[in-house]
Design a protein around this motif. Structure first.
Motif, PDB file in Angstrom:
ATOM      1  N   UNK A   1       7.719   8.489  -6.630  1.00 13.61           N
ATOM      2  CA  UNK A   1       8.478   7.501  -7.398  1.00 13.61           C
ATOM      3  C   UNK A   1       7.732   7.236  -8.697  1.00 13.61           C
ATOM      4  N   UNK A   2       8.463   6.904  -9.780  1.00 13.86           N
ATOM      5  CA  UNK A   2       7.810   6.686 -11.070  1.00 13.86           C
ATOM      6  C   UNK A   2       7.126   5.326 -11.181  1.00 13.86           C
ATOM      7  N   UNK A   3       7.539   4.373 -10.330  1.00 19.19           N
ATOM      8  CA  UNK A   3       6.929   3.041 -10.402  1.00 19.19           C
ATOM      9  C   UNK A   3       7.042   2.373  -9.032  1.00 19.19           C
ATOM     10  N   UNK A   4       6.385   1.218  -8.892  1.00 17.74           N
ATOM     11  CA  UNK A   4       6.319   0.538  -7.604  1.00 17.74           C
ATOM     12  C   UNK A   4       7.688   0.046  -7.138  1.00 17.74           C
ATOM     13  N   UNK A   5       8.517  -0.410  -8.058  1.00 12.85           N
ATOM     14  CA  UNK A   5       9.828  -0.930  -7.677  1.00 12.85           C
ATOM     15  C   UNK A   5      10.701   0.158  -7.067  1.00 12.85           C
ATOM     16  N   UNK A   6      10.718   1.329  -7.705  1.00  8.07           N
ATOM     17  CA  UNK A   6      11.533   2.432  -7.174  1.00  8.07           C
ATOM     18  C   UNK A   6      10.931   2.960  -5.870  1.00  8.07           C
ATOM     19  N   UNK A   7       9.611   2.893  -5.766  1.00  8.59           N
ATOM     20  CA  UNK A   7       8.960   3.306  -4.523  1.00  8.59           C
ATOM     21  C   UNK A   7       9.398   2.404  -3.374  1.00  8.59           C
ATOM     22  N   UNK A   8       9.429   1.101  -3.620  1.00 12.55           N
ATOM     23  CA  UNK A   8       9.849   0.168  -2.567  1.00 12.55           C
ATOM     24  C   UNK A   8      11.293   0.433  -2.156  1.00 12.55           C
ATOM     25  N   UNK A   9      12.158   0.698  -3.119  1.00 10.81           N
ATOM     26  CA  UNK A   9      13.559   1.001  -2.796  1.00 10.81           C
ATOM     27  C   UNK A   9      13.647   2.219  -1.883  1.00 10.81           C
ATOM     28  N   UNK A  10      12.886   3.259  -2.207  1.00  9.71           N
ATOM     29  CA  UNK A  10      12.926   4.489  -1.403  1.00  9.71           C
ATOM     30  C   UNK A  10      12.389   4.262   0.007  1.00  9.71           C
ATOM     31  N   UNK A  11      11.366   3.410   0.126  1.00  6.85           N
ATOM     32  CA  UNK A  11      10.807   3.121   1.447  1.00  6.85           C
ATOM     33  C   UNK A  11      11.804   2.323   2.283  1.00  6.85           C
ATOM     34  N   UNK A  12      12.408   1.321   1.690  1.00  3.66           N
ATOM     35  CA  UNK A  12      13.323   0.461   2.436  1.00  3.66           C
ATOM     36  C   UNK A  12      14.639   1.143   2.780  1.00  3.66           C
TER      37      UNK A  12
ATOM     38  N   UNK B   1     -15.376  -2.210  -2.475  1.00  7.23           N
ATOM     39  CA  UNK B   1     -15.085  -3.612  -2.762  1.00  7.23           C
ATOM     40  C   UNK B   1     -14.083  -3.815  -3.899  1.00  7.23           C
ATOM     41  N   UNK B   2     -13.551  -2.739  -4.447  1.00  2.00           N
ATOM     42  CA  UNK B   2     -12.586  -2.864  -5.538  1.00  2.00           C
ATOM     43  C   UNK B   2     -11.205  -3.213  -5.020  1.00  2.00           C
ATOM     44  N   UNK B   3     -10.163  -2.937  -5.792  1.00  5.54           N
ATOM     45  CA  UNK B   3      -8.778  -3.158  -5.330  1.00  5.54           C
ATOM     46  C   UNK B   3      -8.415  -2.076  -4.305  1.00  5.54           C
ATOM     47  N   UNK B   4      -9.052  -2.152  -3.124  1.00  7.56           N
ATOM     48  CA  UNK B   4      -8.994  -1.072  -2.148  1.00  7.56           C
ATOM     49  C   UNK B   4      -7.649  -1.011  -1.426  1.00  7.56           C
ATOM     50  N   UNK B   5      -7.204   0.185  -1.063  1.00 10.22           N
ATOM     51  CA  UNK B   5      -5.914   0.348  -0.382  1.00 10.22           C
ATOM     52  C   UNK B   5      -5.806  -0.476   0.895  1.00 10.22           C
ATOM     53  N   UNK B   6      -6.926  -0.642   1.612  1.00 14.04           N
ATOM     54  CA  UNK B   6      -6.859  -1.330   2.904  1.00 14.04           C
ATOM     55  C   UNK B   6      -6.463  -2.801   2.780  1.00 14.04           C
ATOM     56  N   UNK B   7      -6.574  -3.382   1.591  1.00  8.98           N
ATOM     57  CA  UNK B   7      -6.313  -4.805   1.410  1.00  8.98           C
ATOM     58  C   UNK B   7      -4.840  -5.114   1.141  1.00  8.98           C
TER      59      UNK B   7
ATOM     60  N   UNK C   1      -0.795  -2.985  -7.339  1.00  9.76           N
ATOM     61  CA  UNK C   1      -1.089  -3.271  -8.742  1.00  9.76           C
ATOM     62  C   UNK C   1      -1.491  -1.994  -9.451  1.00  9.76           C
ATOM     63  N   UNK C   2      -1.425  -1.963 -10.790  1.00 12.09           N
ATOM     64  CA  UNK C   2      -1.916  -0.799 -11.535  1.00 12.09           C
ATOM     65  C   UNK C   2      -3.394  -0.530 -11.262  1.00 12.09           C
TER      66      UNK C   2
ATOM     67  N   UNK D   1       0.831  -1.212   0.000  1.00  6.55           N
ATOM     68  CA  UNK D   1       0.000   0.000   0.000  1.00  6.55           C
ATOM     69  C   UNK D   1       0.859   1.254   0.000  1.00  6.55           C
ATOM     70  N   UNK D   2       2.002   1.192   0.688  1.00  7.22           N
ATOM     71  CA  UNK D   2       2.907   2.338   0.717  1.00  7.22           C
ATOM     72  C   UNK D   2       3.495   2.609  -0.665  1.00  7.22           C
ATOM     73  N   UNK D   3       3.797   1.542  -1.394  1.00  3.79           N
ATOM     74  CA  UNK D   3       4.326   1.720  -2.751  1.00  3.79           C
ATOM     75  C   UNK D   3       3.285   2.383  -3.660  1.00  3.79           C
ATOM     76  N   UNK D   4       2.042   1.937  -3.560  1.00  2.00           N
ATOM     77  CA  UNK D   4       0.974   2.544  -4.360  1.00  2.00           C
ATOM     78  C   UNK D   4       0.787   4.007  -3.969  1.00  2.00           C
TER      79      UNK D   4
END
Length: 402
Positions: free
Chosen positions: A74-85, A134-140, A144-145, A63-66
């Motif tokens: 961050x431009x994408x999820x992978x770079x977001x994860x790097x910045x968080x970690x 009920x969609x691809x909600x942040x709480x879950x 994903x895109x 959820x943090x990456x999204x």
């Protein structure tokens, strides 16, 4: 004088009297940057703090990456994860900012928050993000895109419409009282509360260009009221915060790894314990080892006296989750809560849990919680009951006494 449990400590009586005077009203939608001055590179999560970025559980990391990509960090999820970690993007406990967020949902500075404040004192206020339905909600905790697209729709389309819908102020105690009377527990079940809330804002939403889409979204998401009620319960409990020597529980939450509480007499101080998974049944065919430890700020609802603590008012929850309660579990709410709330007097529903009451009764508060996939792949696995560890309550009370 409002009747309270016999032998209630004077400091607890004072804190309880204060929370019973709070009347929460949903007044506006504000960005987290505006509402709480949230820094651009700070994200908020449920529960106490993670000791190290490496400890962030997978659903929260997802959820943090999204949220980071949504915020333009961050431009994408992978770079977001790097910045968080590596700590370039930091995560902080939402309740330290008077924000409450459900399950694995993460709040960023550009997200819109429901602002709920005391009708008589606007300085007593709390915030919550928009419920994702009920969609691809942040709480879950899914990365994903589709989850990103849904987050953008929530804040760029639905959010502004909600801002217009609450401009006259939406009172919340009346909705909660009617919903409990009709079988909600205001946590695990909120379909009545959602319907009553929609009744109040329907006319304003219907005048929007995409009004029927917004109305349909809320109708299909029976937990929409929950986030707003979470902010309401936090607002109520903030009314008692800061009363010296009071053991009233004013924060309750878990981050998937640790669970924690705060007490009125020690504001801002977390008392924690390991978070085991809720005891519950899966809706999917996966082994029990996939269950994440307890997670979410929604435990604040039960800490006030709703959710699992009010299961006796909710026939559906009693039928679905009653077998998961400890012995005599239905009586836990009446044993631990201290005073009948004026807004629920006709129902006899009492609120306010103190650490002193828990230790005296040798009982811990119960929480109804969703169970998430610890791998961050499936989202919600089912629902269950989490019993707060007595150790952290005893530690908090001991620290209060010292």
């Amino acid at each position: 004088m409002i009747p309270m449990t016999e032998l209630t400590h004077p400091a607890d009586q004072e804190a309880l009297s204060r929370i019973l005077r709070v009347k929460p009203v949903w007044t506006q939608m504000r960005s987290a940057a505006d509402a709480i001055d949230l820094a651009e590179h700070t994200l908020l999560h449920a529960g106490p703090a993670f000791k190290d970025p490496a400890e962030i559980v997978k659903p929260v990391l997802n959820s943090a990456c999204v949220a980071a990509v949504f915020n333009g960090l961050a431009p994408d999820f992978e770079k977001a994860e790097d910045k968080i970690l590596n700590g370039a993007i930091t995560l902080r406990p939402a309740q330290d900012y008077n924000v409450v967020t459900p399950l694995a949902a993460v709040v960023s500075s550009k997200m819109l928050l429901h602002c709920v404040e005391d009708q008589s004192d606007s300085q007593i206020r709390a915030f919550a993000p928009i419920n994702g339905g009920n969609g691809p909600a942040p709480r879950l905790g899914i990365c994903s895109p589709d989850a990103l697209a849904h987050l953008e729709w929530l804040h760029q389309s639905l959010g502004p419409a909600l801002a217009d819908a609450c401009t006259d102020g939406v009172t919340l105690l009346d909705i909660a009282a009617q919903s409990v009377d009709q079988g909600d527990d205001c946590h695990g079940r909120t379909p009545v509360g959602t319907r009553l809330l929609l009744d109040k804002i329907h006319s304003r939403l219907s005048h929007q260009q995409l009004g029927q889409d917004f109305i349909a979204f809320i109708q299909k998401g029976p937990s929409f009221f929950l986030n707003i009620w979470m902010a309401a319960t936090k607002t109520i409990l903030l009314g008692g915060q800061g009363v010296a020597k009071s053991s009233l529980i004013t924060a309750a939450a878990a981050n998937g790894r640790e669970t924690g509480i705060q007490l009125a007499g020690l504001p801002g101080r977390w008392f924690t314990a390991p978070a085991s998974p809720p005891k519950g049944d899966f809706d999917v065919d996966l082994p029990s080892s996939r269950a994440l430890g307890a997670i979410g700020d929604s435990a604040i609802v039960d800490a006030l006296g709703f959710g699992a603590m009010a299961m006796s008012f909710c026939p559906v929850q009693k039928q679905n989750l009653g077998h998961l309660l400890p012995s005599d579990g239905l009586a836990t709410g009446s044993m631990l809560t201290a005073a009948v709330h004026p807004g629920f007097a006709d129902l006899g529903l009492s609120v306010g849990i103190t650490a002193r009451a828990c230790i005296s009764a040798d009982r811990a508060p119960l929480v109804s919680l969703g169970i998430l996939d610890n791998q961050g792949e499936v989202g919600r696995l089912g629902g269950g009951i989490f019993e707060q560890p007595k150790s952290m309550i005893a530690n908090g009370l001991s620290e209060l006494a010292s």
